[in-house]
Design a protein around this motif. Structure first.
Motif: not given
Ligand code: UDP
Length: 383
Positions: A14-18, A237-239, A269-272
């Motif tokens: 689950k990156g931004g594009a997804e 630091i979330v992610g 860490g990653f938060q949903r």
């Molecule tokens: N995100 C998330 N949980 C995390 C960290 C990030 O769901 O722990 C989501 C955030 O809410 C955002 C996306 O990941 O919607 C990141 O998109 P962004 O365009 O900022 O960066 P990308 O990952 O596409 O480079």
């Protein structure tokens, strides 16, 4: 019955594009579907949203080929690409258009759409002139887009410009910004702030939040340098590291320790669902060191009614109007970041003003209903 559009992603992380694709599928017409080359959290989210995903079975080998792959690596994956394309073609013939949501999806979808005579849309989420992309990958993507894609949907003007600069056919490009459901983003309150402090064992002082993948270009290290000069400020630091980029996490944790920040920085860490955390911080930060193609976290921070400080450049310049609905700082400049944080913590009226204006901007300009309508308009052009 022929359905409208099949959105194709090579990854189900689950990156931004997804997340963009998941939002479209959750809020768009029911005859838009999602297809992944592997199973994973994004596919599971679609199941939970009662939108059955299609997971192709030939995709596993492709996940080893990263976006900075050399031409030789891509060639090595040719057999997998071919099998995926055939599998995708079998599924895709039920749809009027195929929308590739990433570069690897573009290569596979280009072949599949040739097999079944359907139009191809490439949904472009990257500034492809960025040095993170190998020259060969960039050239191949532009070549495939120019040869096979009827439309290229760019997530910002900056992304569109980079595509044109790399030789892409700009007359085929349409801009569709990321969109969000405001109702899913509660506005910050002091109760949310207290809950956040309790949850992560933080003290009463101010808390800033940085949201995004742990990867060098998201600039967590820039924040740590800034925090070293702001002794009262705490941070979440979330992610997490994603897409196999794990080394930076160890490096950046080490930096936090060496800057003496361990007692006031929390790695969550990653938060949903980050909306609750955003609602609890005093300031939402974005510290990318390169131009951001769009910058979802910037809009999400605005939706949370929190003041946002973001790095100038790329899509972020299309979201924030400086000093009006957010603050902009130069990339990789810890001193400027520290000064902007100090300014918002000192002048609370100004902070509240830009936070309020930010929420209005986000609701009006980056609404998921508009994103779905813009994407539907692109699909309508194909028929
Ligand atoms: N995100 C998330 N949980 C995390 C960290 C990030 O769901 O722990 C989501 C955030 O809410 C955002 C996306 O990941 O919607 C990141 O998109 P962004 O365009 O900022 O960066 P990308 O990952 O596409 O480079």
């Amino acid at each position: 019955m022929t359905k409208s559009a099949l959105f194709v992603s090579q990854t189900a992380e689950k990156g931004g594009a997804e997340l963009f694709m998941l939002d479209l599928l959750a809020h768009g017409p029911r005859d838009w579907s999602g297809c992944f080359f592997e199973d994973g959290p994004a596919a599971k989210d679609l199941v939970a949203a009662d939108r059955q995903p299609i997971v192709l079975s030939s995709g596993t080998n492709l996940s080893a080929v990263r976006r900075e792959a050399s031409a030789l690596q891509m060639l090595g994956a040719a057999g997998t690409v071919w099998s995926l394309a055939r599998e995708l073609a079998r599924t895709g013939k039920d749809y009027r258009a195929i929308c590739a949501n990433s570069q690897k999806a573009l290569f596979v979808s280009a072949l599949a759409t040739r097999m079944i005579g359907r139009p191809l849309v490439w949904v472009l989420h990257d500034i492809i002139t960025d040095p993170a992309f190998s020259r060969n990958t960039r050239r191949a993507a532009v070549l495939f887009a120019n040869l096979f894609a009827t439309r290229v949907v760019a997530n910002s003007k900056a992304t569109a410009q980079a595509f044109a600069d790399a030789g892409g056919r700009s007359e085929r490009v349409r801009i569709v910004y990321c969109g969000f459901d405001p109702a899913a983003h509660p506005q910050g309150t002091s109760a949310a702030g207290q809950a956040l402090r309790r949850r992560f064992g933080l003290g009463d002082g101010p808390v800033v939040g940085l949201f995004g993948r742990l990867t060098p270009w998201k600039g967590q290290h820039v924040l740590f340098k800034a925090l070293a000069t702001l002794p009262a400020v705490q941070a979440v630091i979330v992610g997490s590291a994603m897409f196999g980029q794990d080394a930076y996490e160890a490096e950046v944790r080490q930096l936090a320790t060496s800057e003496g920040l361990d007692d006031r920085v929390r790695f969550t860490g990653f938060q949903r669902d980050i909306a609750d955390i955003m609602a609890g911080v005093d300031i939402v930060l974005h510290t990318s060191t390169h131009a951001e193609p769009f910058g979802r976290v910037v809009v999400e921070g605005m939706l949370a009614g929190r003041p946002v400080i973001a790095t100038k450049g790329g899509g972020v310049n299309e979201i924030i109007t400086e000093d009006c609905d957010g603050l902009l700082v130069p990339p990789s400049d810890p001193a400027a970041l520290a000064a902007a944080i100090a300014r918002l913590l000192t002048d609370r009226d100004f902070a509240a003003r830009i936070a309020g204006a930010g929420r209005v901007t986000a609701v009006e300009r980056f609404n998921i209903s508009k994103t779905c309508a813009d994407m539907a308009a692109v699909l309508d052009e194909l028929s």
